[in-house]
Enzyme design. Structure first.
Site, PDB file in Angstrom:
ATOM      1  N   HIS A 129       0.692  -1.161  -0.059  1.00 13.87           N
ATOM      2  CA  HIS A 129       0.036  -0.019   0.119  1.00 13.87           C
ATOM      3  C   HIS A 129       0.915   1.089   0.097  1.00 13.87           C
ATOM      4  CE1 HIS A 129       0.672   0.634   4.458  1.00 13.87           C
ATOM      5  NE2 HIS A 129       0.370  -0.497   4.648  1.00 13.87           N
ATOM      6  N   ASP A 156      -0.316   4.261   1.253  1.00 14.77           N
ATOM      7  CA  ASP A 156      -0.649   5.256   2.130  1.00 14.77           C
ATOM      8  C   ASP A 156      -0.070   5.013   3.643  1.00 14.77           C
ATOM      9  OD1 ASP A 156      -2.480   2.892   2.396  1.00 14.77           O
ATOM     10  OD2 ASP A 156      -3.659   4.156   3.708  1.00 14.77           O
ATOM     11  N   ASP A 168       6.662   0.524   7.306  1.00 14.63           N
ATOM     12  CA  ASP A 168       4.955   0.011   7.088  1.00 14.63           C
ATOM     13  C   ASP A 168       4.425   1.226   5.787  1.00 14.63           C
ATOM     14  OD1 ASP A 168       2.458  -0.734   7.035  1.00 14.63           O
ATOM     15  OD2 ASP A 168       1.860   0.190   8.698  1.00 14.63           O
ATOM     16  N   GLU A 209      -5.300   1.653   2.702  1.00 11.22           N
ATOM     17  CA  GLU A 209      -4.893   0.180   3.524  1.00 11.22           C
ATOM     18  C   GLU A 209      -5.353   0.859   4.947  1.00 11.22           C
ATOM     19  OE1 GLU A 209      -3.140  -2.349   6.110  1.00 11.22           O
ATOM     20  OE2 GLU A 209      -2.607  -0.506   5.829  1.00 11.22           O
ATOM     21  N   GLU A 210      -4.677   1.877   5.506  1.00 14.37           N
ATOM     22  CA  GLU A 210      -4.546   2.282   7.014  1.00 14.37           C
ATOM     23  C   GLU A 210      -5.855   2.681   7.212  1.00 14.37           C
ATOM     24  OE1 GLU A 210      -2.190   1.634   8.448  1.00 14.37           O
ATOM     25  OE2 GLU A 210      -0.286   1.748   7.501  1.00 14.37           O
ATOM     26  N   GLU A 216       3.517  -6.742   3.896  1.00 10.78           N
ATOM     27  CA  GLU A 216       3.898  -5.781   5.416  1.00 10.78           C
ATOM     28  C   GLU A 216       4.907  -6.460   6.177  1.00 10.78           C
ATOM     29  OE1 GLU A 216       1.914  -3.817   6.505  1.00 10.78           O
ATOM     30  OE2 GLU A 216      -0.086  -3.732   5.089  1.00 10.78           O
ATOM     31  N   HIS A 233       3.748   2.830  12.561  1.00 11.73           N
ATOM     32  CA  HIS A 233       2.859   3.926  12.983  1.00 11.73           C
ATOM     33  C   HIS A 233       3.435   4.580  14.310  1.00 11.73           C
ATOM     34  CE1 HIS A 233      -1.076   1.452  11.653  1.00 11.73           C
ATOM     35  NE2 HIS A 233       0.048   1.646  10.800  1.00 11.73           N
TER      36      HIS A 233
END
Length: 386
Positions: A73, A75, A105, A137-138, A165, A360
């Site tokens: 992904h 984002d 990530d 995705e997030e 991932e 994150h």
């Protein structure tokens, strides 16, 4: 002559695009499309309905089914309120780590996948390699399903999907599925001294949250199945992590909003869980309306992610285990886009550089050794496809 970038240089470019989910990802997609085109690779887009975002997919090698798709992904989560020691939009290398938002990530994998696709073109592989880059995705894995459907008939269908991932380059062949609901509880305001004549949205919301806790207690007490035993925790969980409502301590709350999510063990029926939840909401909604017809509950299911079910001698697991040498069993309790590829007929696994614990976080980083391990994996994959 077209500029040929290393995987590390591509990572620098990708992190520099602040592709927070609430913002556009088009500058990144434009750059990837242009870079691939400079090496003779045709890309295709799937556009978000408001055209502020796009997914991108591309194919290299023979125009036949049965290849490998590398999927990630684009984002990232926000940096708001986080205390970063470095610029989050610039890759900073120090102490064996690559710092930057999304480095772990999952732009580290994205960079490796883009590098591998260009190399596959340069090396004229005999088995196809594909790239798929999604959006959103997030915020619930909502961008991958329409992208996967858009790929069908436009590029040949791959047999294997590797979703990168962070897994420390371990072969993850199972993860929990789940769904998220936004819940709006509408009460009826009266002075708190007249409590029975009103409906407190907060106190009614509390009943639903207690229902979640009760289901967790029930699930924890059940015998652990063989599949559930692979996970931590070894049961389906229901959780609420956000809530707001009310205007004053002495007024029954007119509104309360909270978010809840399921994390469901593969093999259990997600729709059965959703039906139980919605039945409880309907029961409470009727009880509230019996006091004040204006009161009630509104549900909005804003994401729904299928589990990744372990496959018996699956093509993806077989190939990734051969390339990594990892024969252990690994599952995770978070959801990914791998289950969405599997639902569309791909053999899928999760395998990518980095540790999900870094995702994150402020000062998010990818270890250089992990990035190098990912590069080694791609080299072996290219040799496999040749």
């Amino acid at each position: 002559m077209a500029e040929l970038l290393s995987a590390r240089q591509i990572l620098d470019r990708l992190v520099a695009f602040p592709t927070v989910s609430r913002e556009t990802n088009l500058p990144l997609i434009d750059w990837v499309e242009e870079y691939l085109a400079s090496h003779g690779i045709v890309s295709h887009r799937y556009w978000h309905e408001d055209r502020t975002k796009a997914a991108l997919f591309a194919h290299v090698g023979p125009e036949v089914d049965g290849g490998v798709v590398l999927s990630g992904h684009t984002d990232v989560v926000p940096v708001d309120g986080q205390n970063w020691a470095t610029d989050p939009w610039t890759v900073v290398e120090k102490d064996g780590r690559l710092y930057g938002r999304g480095a772990c990530d999952m732009k580290g994998f994205d960079a490796l996948a883009i590098w591998a696709l260009v190399e596959a073109k340069r090396r004229n592989v005999s088995r196809p390699l594909q790239l798929a880059l999604s959006f959103d995705e997030e915020i619930g894995c909502t961008g991958a399903p329409p992208m996967i459907k858009a790929m069908q008939g436009v590029i040949p269908k791959a047999a294997v999907a590797i979703i990168g991932e962070p897994s420390r380059m371990k072969c993850v062949n199972g993860h929990k599925g789940g769904a998220g609901y936004r819940v709006h509880v509408k009460g009826f305001e009266v002075h708190s001294s007249l409590l029975p004549e009103g409906v407190s949205a907060i106190m009614e919301a509390a009943r639903l949250i207690c229902w979640l806790n009760d289901r967790n207690a029930e699930n924890a007490a059940k015998p652990v199945t063989a599949v559930a035993g692979l996970f931590r925790p070894p049961f389906t969980t229901l959780h609420s992590g956000m809530i707001k409502g009310g205007t004053a301590h002495n007024i029954t709350a007119g509104d309360c909003e909270f978010v809840m999510e399921f994390r469901i063990v593969p093999g259990e029926e997600p729709e059965a869980w959703y039906a139980r939840w919605e039945e409880e909401v309907a029961r409470l909604d009727a009880a509230m309306k019996a006091v004040r017809p204006e009161a009630g509950i509104h549900l909005d299911r804003f994401f729904d992610v299928p589990p990744l079910v372990p496959e018996t001698e699956g093509a993806a697991e077989t190939q990734v285990r051969r390339l990594t040498g990892d024969n252990a069993t690994h599952v995770v309790s978070y959801g990914t886009e791998a289950g969405q590829f599997q639902a569309e007929g791909y053999s899928a696994v999760v395998c990518g550089p980095g540790d999900i614990a870094q995702a994150h976080q402020a000062d998010e980083y990818l270890e250089v050794s992990e990035f190098n391990a990912g590069k080694s994996f791609m080299e072996k994959l290219l040799a496999d496809l040749a």
